[in-house]
Design a protein around this motif. Structure first.
Motif, short mmCIF file in Angstrom:
data_model
loop_
_atom_site.label_atom_id
_atom_site.label_comp_id
_atom_site.label_asym_id
_atom_site.label_seq_id
_atom_site.Cartn_x
_atom_site.Cartn_y
_atom_site.Cartn_z
N ILE A 183 1.36 7.46 -17.61
CA ILE A 183 1.79 7.05 -18.94
C ILE A 183 2.46 8.25 -19.60
O ILE A 183 1.83 9.30 -19.75
CB ILE A 183 0.61 6.57 -19.81
CG1 ILE A 183 -0.09 5.37 -19.15
CG2 ILE A 183 1.09 6.19 -21.21
CD1 ILE A 183 -1.34 4.91 -19.89
N LEU A 184 3.71 8.11 -19.98
CA LEU A 184 4.43 9.18 -20.66
C LEU A 184 4.42 8.91 -22.16
O LEU A 184 4.82 7.83 -22.60
CB LEU A 184 5.87 9.27 -20.15
CG LEU A 184 6.05 9.44 -18.63
CD1 LEU A 184 7.52 9.70 -18.31
CD2 LEU A 184 5.18 10.57 -18.11
N VAL A 185 3.94 9.89 -22.91
CA VAL A 185 3.76 9.72 -24.35
C VAL A 185 4.63 10.73 -25.09
O VAL A 185 4.34 11.92 -25.08
CB VAL A 185 2.28 9.90 -24.74
CG1 VAL A 185 2.09 9.58 -26.22
CG2 VAL A 185 1.40 9.02 -23.88
N PRO A 186 5.71 10.28 -25.75
CA PRO A 186 6.56 11.21 -26.51
C PRO A 186 5.80 11.85 -27.67
O PRO A 186 4.72 11.40 -28.06
CB PRO A 186 7.70 10.31 -27.01
CG PRO A 186 7.68 9.12 -26.10
CD PRO A 186 6.23 8.92 -25.76
N ALA A 187 6.39 12.88 -28.23
CA ALA A 187 5.77 13.57 -29.37
C ALA A 187 5.56 12.60 -30.52
O ALA A 187 6.40 11.75 -30.81
CB ALA A 187 6.66 14.73 -29.81
N GLY A 188 4.41 12.68 -31.17
CA GLY A 188 4.12 11.81 -32.29
C GLY A 188 2.63 11.67 -32.50
O GLY A 188 1.82 12.22 -31.76
N ARG A 189 2.25 10.93 -33.55
CA ARG A 189 0.85 10.69 -33.88
C ARG A 189 0.59 9.20 -33.70
O ARG A 189 1.24 8.37 -34.33
CB ARG A 189 0.55 11.13 -35.30
CG ARG A 189 -0.93 11.12 -35.66
CD ARG A 189 -1.13 11.67 -37.06
NE ARG A 189 -2.52 11.72 -37.42
CZ ARG A 189 -3.34 12.70 -37.13
NH1 ARG A 189 -2.91 13.73 -36.43
NH2 ARG A 189 -4.61 12.68 -37.51
N TYR A 190 -0.35 8.88 -32.85
CA TYR A 190 -0.58 7.50 -32.44
C TYR A 190 -1.92 7.02 -32.98
O TYR A 190 -2.94 7.67 -32.77
CB TYR A 190 -0.55 7.37 -30.92
CG TYR A 190 0.79 7.73 -30.33
CD1 TYR A 190 1.15 9.06 -30.16
CD2 TYR A 190 1.69 6.75 -29.97
CE1 TYR A 190 2.39 9.40 -29.65
CE2 TYR A 190 2.91 7.07 -29.45
CZ TYR A 190 3.27 8.41 -29.30
OH TYR A 190 4.50 8.73 -28.80
N ARG A 191 -1.90 5.88 -33.68
CA ARG A 191 -3.14 5.31 -34.21
C ARG A 191 -3.47 4.04 -33.43
O ARG A 191 -2.66 3.12 -33.37
CB ARG A 191 -3.01 5.00 -35.70
CG ARG A 191 -4.34 4.64 -36.35
CD ARG A 191 -4.21 4.54 -37.86
NE ARG A 191 -5.49 4.32 -38.48
CZ ARG A 191 -6.34 5.29 -38.81
NH1 ARG A 191 -6.03 6.53 -38.56
NH2 ARG A 191 -7.50 5.01 -39.37
N VAL A 192 -4.66 4.02 -32.83
CA VAL A 192 -5.06 2.90 -32.00
C VAL A 192 -6.29 2.24 -32.62
O VAL A 192 -7.35 2.86 -32.68
CB VAL A 192 -5.40 3.36 -30.57
CG1 VAL A 192 -5.79 2.17 -29.71
CG2 VAL A 192 -4.21 4.09 -29.96
N PRO A 193 -6.19 0.99 -33.12
CA PRO A 193 -7.37 0.31 -33.66
C PRO A 193 -8.45 0.16 -32.61
O PRO A 193 -8.21 0.28 -31.42
CB PRO A 193 -6.81 -1.04 -34.10
CG PRO A 193 -5.34 -0.82 -34.28
CD PRO A 193 -4.98 0.21 -33.23
N GLY A 194 -9.68 -0.14 -33.07
CA GLY A 194 -10.80 -0.30 -32.15
C GLY A 194 -10.56 -1.43 -31.18
O GLY A 194 -9.71 -2.29 -31.38
#
Length: 248
Positions: free
Chosen positions: A201-212
């Motif tokens: 999984i490639l994840v670019p720069a950033g802030r990721y919010r993942v709900p429960g």
């Protein structure tokens, strides 16, 4: 005097020498099997004849009391060429351990992050390395060994390496439409990256919010730099290495 008469089959049997079974040709690091193209696969019979050389490193993803918790080692060699490669390595047929290294016995071996596995195919079974990034121009050694506690008399190694699925996260917001394509959230990439479909999984720069409700490799803050050796999830942070994904 009683004469003992030997039958012809007995005489022939007595005359036959006992032939020792040779170790696999890639038993030693210097005789690694060269892999030139992907996919590559082969079967190695009589793996019990393989040895452990004095310079073979211990598996860094296996926490056991033994200094060297393995036996019956064989080696492979692969270089990805001019571009980075993401690969999947599958070693099975018995209780295998698989590790990817750089370096040599003379210069010292260096671990490749995420490149070690024990029991990904199930407890006491084969090992699978998912979505491992190999850098362009690198010279990589793949060590496949047998867990020392596996006492089966004979075994055949089924070894395979192929290009791994790669999933690119395209947005920082959360969604789940059941697909990771040109519109792919971290949730969608993670859900698609399980079982036999496991890859990178490639994840670019950033802030990721993942709900429960999403089962990630760690609880709380999910550090995208973290890779669990025995998990199907292989997330690689592209850009800012301090990226995190927080559960809602």
């Amino acid at each position: 005097m009683n004469a003992r008469i030997l039958s012809l089959p007995s005489l022939v049997a007595c005359a036959l020498p006992v032939l020792a079974v040779a170790a696999p040709p890639n038993d030693l690091w210097e005789n690694r099997t060269l892999i030139t193209t992907l996919p590559f696969s082969e079967s190695v019979p009589a793996i019990e004849t393989a040895t452990v050389d004095a310079t073979d490193p211990a598996m860094f993803c296996v926490q056991l009391a033994e200094a060297l918790p393995q036996k019956n080692s064989v080696w492979y060699r692969y270089s990805p060429g001019a571009s980075d490669a993401y690969v999947r390595i599958n070693s099975n047929g018995y209780d295998t351990l698989t590790m990817v290294l750089e370096g040599s016995p003379e210069s010292g071996f260096r671990r490749v992050a995420g490149g070690c596995n024990d029991d990904a195919a199930g407890q006491g079974s084969g090992s699978i390395v998912h979505g491992l990034r190999l850098r362009a121009g690198g010279d990589y050694s793949i060590l496949v060994t047998r867990y020392r506690g596996d006492d089966s008399a004979t075994a055949t190694l089924a070894f395979a390496i192929s290009a791994s699925p790669v999933r690119l996260v395209t947005k920082t917001s959360d969604s789940n439409d059941g697909a990771c394509d040109t519109d792919c959230s971290l949730r969608e990439a993670t859900l698609a990256n399980t079982g036999t479909a496991g890859g990178a999984i490639l994840v670019p720069a950033g802030r990721y919010r993942v709900p429960g409700g999403l089962s990630l490799p760690v609880s709380g803050v999910f550090d995208l730099r973290h890779q669990k050796e025995r998990d199907d999830h292989r997330c690689r942070c592209e850009g800012n290495p301090s990226n995190t994904a927080r559960r809602g």
